[in-house]
Design an enzyme around this catalytic site. Structure first.
Site, PDB file in Angstrom:
ATOM      1  N   ASP A  97       0.835  -1.198   0.000  1.00 47.72           N
ATOM      2  CA  ASP A  97       0.000   0.000   0.000  1.00 47.72           C
ATOM      3  C   ASP A  97       0.871   1.251   0.000  1.00 47.72           C
ATOM      4  O   ASP A  97       1.726   1.429   0.864  1.00 47.72           O
ATOM      5  CB  ASP A  97      -0.892  -0.016   1.252  1.00 47.72           C
ATOM      6  CG  ASP A  97      -2.085   0.909   1.141  1.00 47.72           C
ATOM      7  OD1 ASP A  97      -1.939   1.998   0.564  1.00 47.72           O
ATOM      8  OD2 ASP A  97      -3.165   0.555   1.630  1.00 47.72           O
ATOM      9  N   CYS A 142      -6.738   4.496  -2.233  1.00 49.26           N
ATOM     10  CA  CYS A 142      -6.817   3.064  -1.933  1.00 49.26           C
ATOM     11  C   CYS A 142      -7.994   2.355  -2.597  1.00 49.26           C
ATOM     12  O   CYS A 142      -7.801   1.484  -3.450  1.00 49.26           O
ATOM     13  CB  CYS A 142      -6.885   2.861  -0.417  1.00 49.26           C
ATOM     14  SG  CYS A 142      -5.380   3.354   0.453  1.00 49.26           S
ATOM     15  N   HIS A 145      -9.953  -3.098   0.795  1.00 49.54           N
ATOM     16  CA  HIS A 145     -10.788  -1.911   0.964  1.00 49.54           C
ATOM     17  C   HIS A 145     -12.073  -1.981   0.141  1.00 49.54           C
ATOM     18  O   HIS A 145     -12.422  -1.054  -0.587  1.00 49.54           O
ATOM     19  CB  HIS A 145     -10.012  -0.637   0.627  1.00 49.54           C
ATOM     20  CG  HIS A 145     -10.558   0.578   1.341  1.00 49.54           C
ATOM     21  ND1 HIS A 145      -9.787   1.690   1.588  1.00 49.54           N
ATOM     22  CD2 HIS A 145     -11.786   0.850   1.848  1.00 49.54           C
ATOM     23  CE1 HIS A 145     -10.523   2.601   2.215  1.00 49.54           C
ATOM     24  NE2 HIS A 145     -11.733   2.102   2.379  1.00 49.54           N
TER      25      HIS A 145
END
Length: 503
Positions: free
Chosen positions: A13, A53, A103
């Site tokens: 990430d 994200c 997510h």
């Protein structure tokens, strides 16, 4: 390559792709990723579909940009009827499993995965919805601020370390479980970490690796607020920059913590690859990030823009038949889903007309690629959608609210000179503007985002009144099917759970 290969997808990430010019930069302490790079096709100019994200991950999983997925921001629902690579592979007979972050927002927390080993680190509801009706409004309890920079330092456990420790532990256990051969289907295991995403807090053993690092300050000077482009000003405001007086020492500590967490993730990836080798399994391995981090370059932090630090990501593929080399062609994370389908021998013809990505196999086999990379952004810090084309050395950025931006990355890799007003580049500007206008109707895009935001504000506020049933994924362990239970034959169990057998 075997007819039905296994796939191991390793995702991190917020990893800045400029730190991966040809695998990890020499000065990064990342031995496992460097070893993986040596046997991988490495893409020096890979980009996210959207530099945030949830939008970036939905685009990666589906091969579609946010204007198709409608995952515009970190609180937009990922619809269940959009096929992901997990759907395509599972439909064709693969086991599909996720350990870690993806997510997903909304009641569907699987999106084609047959099994999830952990919950997500972020909420699955609509609580983080931006609101274009209130330009400039900060929602302080979830918007980024620069506290991640001022709070950088050392800790042995954090919210994020606890999460990624769990992600790696479950992934290793799953790899060993797969080696037992109790399911003869090929498998696809996606392991997704939340590091090196801020806050920039790292364990001491990794922090100490960068004590004498020569890269603790950004390469270029910060651009004063009044000289920033309009979107960068909005991002600085959304990060509440006036509330913080960031010192050089704090910048250096934040970058040190970030680099340290790259080394932490490298260690975790090393554990996973060691389990794969120890269990004598083979897999196509793909390593990538969802987006990057500006790390103080231009005076900006985090992501949410199309500059290289935010939008460019590492992408490496280790697969039989893929010659290890560096490829400079601009590509995208939205290309991963059609590439997986190609590697698995799966046709995407039924949904190909609505897919933005394209397979990387022809490029891997030496064919030229001329189509531009496309990116979109319509989330926090924006007041209207932004779109971007990366075409050869050119990067073109358009937003209805702002002047156009045009950069030549060959001559200006730091993107300090906007050539949009330069008569010498008028033809290039006109060509890219026409290509952008042919692809995007910004008024229609803006209207769709506003409709989505307004609907979600109503739904979120309604669902938080009265009884609350969260959508967050609840990983369930079937305790009665673990270890030894009285409905099991101990003799069969011990043999079935052992790998290798007979040694």
């Amino acid at each position: 390559m075997t007819k039905r290969p296994n796939f191991l997808i390793l995702m991190v990430d917020q990893l800045n792709g400029t730190l991966f010019p040809d695998g990890p930069a020499d000065w990064l302490h990342a031995p496992n990723l460097k070893a993986l790079a040596e046997r991988s096709l490495r893409f020096a100019n890979a980009y996210t579909g959207s530099p945030l994200c949830a939008p970036g991950r939905a685009s990666f999983m589906s091969g579609q940009l946010p204007s198709r997925t409608r995952v515009y921001d970190n609180a937009a629902e990922f619809a269940s009827d959009i096929p992901t690579f997990a759907h395509h592979l599972r439909r064709a007979g693969w086991q599909t499993c996720l350990s870690g972050k993806m997510h997903f927002v909304g009641p569907d927390q699987m999106h084609g995965f047959e099994e999830r080993l952990t919950t997500d680190i972020y909420p699955a509801d609509f609580g983080w919805t931006p609101d274009y009706r209130k330009p400039g409004e900060r929602i302080d309890w979830w918007y980024h601020n620069l506290g991640s920079v001022t709070g950088a330092g050392v800790a042995e456990i954090t919210n994020q370390l606890e999460y990624d420790d769990e992600v790696a532990h479950n992934a290793v256990a799953k790899i060993y479980d797969l080696s037992r051969g109790q399911d003869d289907r090929p498998w696809c295991l996606t392991v997704s970490f939340t590091h090196p995403h801020d806050p920039y807090v790292a364990r001491r053993k990794y922090w100490d690796l960068y004590e004498d690092c020569e890269h603790l300050m950004p390469e270029g000077e910060a651009i004063p607020y009044d000289e920033q482009d309009p979107h960068s000003k909005r991002l600085m405001d959304s990060c509440d920059w006036r509330a913080f007086d960031i010192t050089d020492e704090q910048v250096a500590r934040a970058r040190r913590g970030y680099f340290a967490n790259i080394s932490y993730v490298d260690d975790k990836i090393g554990e996973i690859l060691a389990a794969l080798e120890a269990s004598r399994q083979e897999a196509v391995i793909i390593f990538l990030s969802d987006h990057g981090d500006m790390l103080g370059e231009r005076g900006l932090w985090f992501k949410m823009n199309f500059f290289e630090g935010s939008a460019r990501v590492p992408l490496m593929i280790a697969a039989p038949g893929f010659k290890p080399r560096l490829d400079p062609t601009p590509v995208s994370t939205i290309d991963v889903t059609p590439t997986l389908a190609d590697l698995a021998g799966i046709s995407m013809a039924e949904v190909l007309p609505w897919t933005d990505g394209e397979s990387l196999l022809p490029l891997a086999n030496g064919e030229a690629r001329t189509s531009p990379v496309t990116m979109e952004y319509a989330a926090e810090g924006s007041w209207a959608p932004l779109v971007c084309l990366r075409d050869g050395p050119w990067k073109y950025i358009r937003c209805a609210l702002d002047p156009e931006m045009l950069f030549n990355l060959d001559s200006d890799p730091a993107e300090r000179t906007n050539l949009a007003a330069d008569p010498a580049h008028a033809d290039t500007l006109a060509r890219l503007r026409a290509a952008s206008e042919a692809r995007w109707n910004l008024d229609r895009f803006d209207a769709a985002v506003r409709e989505s935001q307004a609907r979600r504000w109503v739904v979120y506020e309604a669902l938080r009144n009265g009884a609350y049933f969260p959508w967050d994924y609840q990983p369930l362990q079937k305790a009665s099917e673990r270890y030894m239970r009285n409905h099991m034959d101990l003799n069969i169990l011990e043999e079935a759970k052992r790998f290798p057998r007979g040694e």
